[in-house]
Scaffold this active site. Sequence first.
Site, PDB file in Angstrom:
ATOM      1  N   ASN A 192      24.162 133.649 -12.701  1.00 34.99           N
ATOM      2  CA  ASN A 192      24.041 134.717 -13.689  1.00 34.99           C
ATOM      3  C   ASN A 192      22.672 135.364 -13.479  1.00 34.99           C
ATOM      4  OD1 ASN A 192      23.806 136.332 -15.935  1.00 34.99           O
ATOM      5  ND2 ASN A 192      24.278 134.728 -17.415  1.00 34.99           N
ATOM      6  N   ARG A 234      28.447 136.085 -12.473  1.00 41.33           N
ATOM      7  CA  ARG A 234      28.677 136.850 -13.686  1.00 41.33           C
ATOM      8  C   ARG A 234      28.236 138.286 -13.420  1.00 41.33           C
ATOM      9  NH1 ARG A 234      24.959 137.714 -18.805  1.00 41.33           N
ATOM     10  NH2 ARG A 234      26.470 138.800 -20.087  1.00 41.33           N
ATOM     11  N   HIS A 253      30.859 140.348 -23.575  1.00 44.98           N
ATOM     12  CA  HIS A 253      31.081 138.945 -23.954  1.00 44.98           C
ATOM     13  C   HIS A 253      32.534 138.523 -23.686  1.00 44.98           C
ATOM     14  CE1 HIS A 253      27.728 139.335 -27.247  1.00 44.98           C
ATOM     15  NE2 HIS A 253      27.214 138.798 -26.154  1.00 44.98           N
ATOM     16  N   HIS A 288      31.638 136.031 -31.676  1.00 45.31           N
ATOM     17  CA  HIS A 288      30.569 135.548 -30.802  1.00 45.31           C
ATOM     18  C   HIS A 288      29.257 136.014 -31.432  1.00 45.31           C
ATOM     19  CE1 HIS A 288      28.739 134.702 -26.707  1.00 45.31           C
ATOM     20  NE2 HIS A 288      27.800 135.448 -27.284  1.00 45.31           N
ATOM     21  N   ARG A 311      19.098 144.542 -31.792  1.00 49.70           N
ATOM     22  CA  ARG A 311      19.884 145.776 -31.607  1.00 49.70           C
ATOM     23  C   ARG A 311      20.473 146.222 -32.942  1.00 49.70           C
ATOM     24  NH1 ARG A 311      23.564 143.429 -27.107  1.00 49.70           N
ATOM     25  NH2 ARG A 311      21.920 142.413 -25.959  1.00 49.70           N
ATOM     26  N   GLY A 357      25.131 130.967 -30.291  1.00 53.81           N
ATOM     27  CA  GLY A 357      23.983 130.343 -30.979  1.00 53.81           C
ATOM     28  C   GLY A 357      24.091 130.287 -32.495  1.00 53.81           C
ATOM     29  N   GLU A 400      30.731 129.903 -21.012  1.00 49.58           N
ATOM     30  CA  GLU A 400      31.004 130.984 -20.064  1.00 49.58           C
ATOM     31  C   GLU A 400      30.941 130.485 -18.623  1.00 49.58           C
ATOM     32  OE1 GLU A 400      29.209 134.890 -21.976  1.00 49.58           O
ATOM     33  OE2 GLU A 400      28.185 133.124 -22.717  1.00 49.58           O
TER      34      GLU A 400
HETATM   35  P1  ADP Z   1      22.208 134.870 -26.376  1.00 42.27           P
HETATM   36  O1  ADP Z   1      22.872 136.087 -26.915  1.00 42.27           O
HETATM   37  O2  ADP Z   1      20.793 135.091 -25.969  1.00 42.27           O
HETATM   38  O3  ADP Z   1      23.041 134.083 -25.394  1.00 42.27           O
HETATM   39  P2  ADP Z   1      22.629 132.569 -28.069  1.00 42.27           P
HETATM   40  O4  ADP Z   1      24.092 132.574 -28.173  1.00 42.27           O
HETATM   41  O5  ADP Z   1      21.956 131.489 -27.289  1.00 42.27           O
HETATM   42  O6  ADP Z   1      22.058 133.978 -27.665  1.00 42.27           O
HETATM   43  O7  ADP Z   1      22.068 132.526 -29.559  1.00 42.27           O
HETATM   44  C1  ADP Z   1      20.697 132.489 -29.784  1.00 42.27           C
HETATM   45  C2  ADP Z   1      20.451 132.624 -31.258  1.00 42.27           C
HETATM   46  O8  ADP Z   1      21.104 131.562 -31.972  1.00 42.27           O
HETATM   47  C3  ADP Z   1      18.986 132.472 -31.636  1.00 42.27           C
HETATM   48  O9  ADP Z   1      18.330 133.690 -31.587  1.00 42.27           O
HETATM   49  C4  ADP Z   1      19.067 131.953 -33.030  1.00 42.27           C
HETATM   50  O10 ADP Z   1      18.936 133.049 -33.908  1.00 42.27           O
HETATM   51  C5  ADP Z   1      20.442 131.381 -33.201  1.00 42.27           C
HETATM   52  N1  ADP Z   1      20.403 129.958 -33.569  1.00 42.27           N
HETATM   53  C6  ADP Z   1      20.287 128.894 -32.773  1.00 42.27           C
HETATM   54  N2  ADP Z   1      20.275 127.759 -33.505  1.00 42.27           N
HETATM   55  C7  ADP Z   1      20.385 128.126 -34.796  1.00 42.27           C
HETATM   56  C8  ADP Z   1      20.440 127.429 -36.057  1.00 42.27           C
HETATM   57  N3  ADP Z   1      20.363 126.109 -36.125  1.00 42.27           N
HETATM   58  N4  ADP Z   1      20.550 128.172 -37.172  1.00 42.27           N
HETATM   59  C9  ADP Z   1      20.630 129.502 -37.120  1.00 42.27           C
HETATM   60  N5  ADP Z   1      20.582 130.205 -35.989  1.00 42.27           N
HETATM   61  C10 ADP Z   1      20.467 129.532 -34.837  1.00 42.27           C
END
Ligand code: ADP
Length: 398
Positions: free
Chosen positions: A7, A91, A180, A208, A241, A331, A384
């Site tokens: 990626n 990717r 996504h 997502h 964003r 996340g 992914e």
């Molecule tokens: P990306 O779009 O960069 O792949 P991710 O899917 O890894 O993002 O998500 C990252 C986000 O997940 C972080 O910015 C954070 O806001 C959120 N996150 C991670 N752990 C937690 C948690 N325990 N509680 C709330 N939000 C979380």
Amino acid sequence: MKVLVINAGSSSLKYQLMDPDTEEVFAKGLCERIGIDGRLTHKVPATDGKYEFEIAMPTHAEAIQAVLDALTSPEHGVIKSMDEIDAVGHRVVHGGEKFACSVKIDQAVMDALEECIPLAPLHNPANITGIRACQNVMPNVPMVGVFDTAFHQTMPAKSYIYALPYEYYENDKVRRYGFHGTSHKYVAGRAAAMLGCPIEELKIITCHLGNGSSVSAVDSGKSVDTSMGFTPLAGVPMGTRSGDLDAGILEYLMNKYGYDMKKMMNVLNKESGVLGISGVSSDFRDIETAAEQGNQRAALALEAFQYSVKKLVGAYAAAMGGVDAIVFTAGVGENDGNTRMAIASGLEFMGVKMDAQANNVRGKEAVISAADSKVKVLLIPTNEELMIARDTAEIVGK
Ligand code: ADP
């Protein structure tokens, strides 16, 4: 079979070497600061090994070479030689209307990727550079391109058309593409497996929710609508964003503050979303902490985000004429029970009943709706890389 998943971003490159059949991950890691200086973090899950190196990476070519050196190193490697890599899956962010599924990369595909650059000027050049760098060091290894946009190519025209003069679609390819896709497809497939029901018989809404967020309507296994658009700027508010907004705001702010388009787009991409509303952070953990401490703008940012996702859940249920399952992933979706609860509560009128205790879970597959909920609500960690590795193995095996 061993598949290397790549990626490539503009200054970073993530990789995983895995077996798509057993799902074993042999090694994974990240090259950062490509073009600046260069740093490699290499992890070997089987031994919990984590190795960090400063390696000069003027271009992606050196980064790929560093990855191969790490994978074959006698000390921290996981294969004896490069020959053990059966295929590489890349990717690719934007496949335009040309790619509705993953494809084996040949010269014609590379030409088509070049043609897609205007649609994703930040992402596609990095993906192309990553592919070329791999081709140079592994000229005989088959490679497959897996597109973020491909899964959404099943959207009907009424979902993807913008109400602009039609020639902007015909001549300039301005339409909703969605992103996504690999993640939405993966979790929709897992949802069907968890429910023990053929995906062809299910209407699923996949949320997502990460740093970038998108929601999709998946009817009979096909994406029929999604919240991101021509670019990943559209849809719900994200980390930084804006998501959807009235285009008239651009003219108003640009005139008032003398912004040029570059500055305006920077505001929308980098300074908006939950960061913009809260003024605290783009990270939901920081915003939740601030909200708990009484920060009103942080609380508003969370509410605006949750409300926006909730509205899409309602919209997509209407679009599909019902919904059997709502899936949370990425996340925020995987880790943040409060946000999941805020989005899925108050939807009892459409058959959604959450179970607070079941929702008190993180990062693993779980049913988080009540036993008597007509609509199942699921937490499904996305993967992914596995999806890319599977597509790659399947296409190369043909
Ligand atoms: P990306 O779009 O960069 O792949 P991710 O899917 O890894 O993002 O998500 C990252 C986000 O997940 C972080 O910015 C954070 O806001 C959120 N996150 C991670 N752990 C937690 C948690 N325990 N509680 C709330 N939000 C979380």
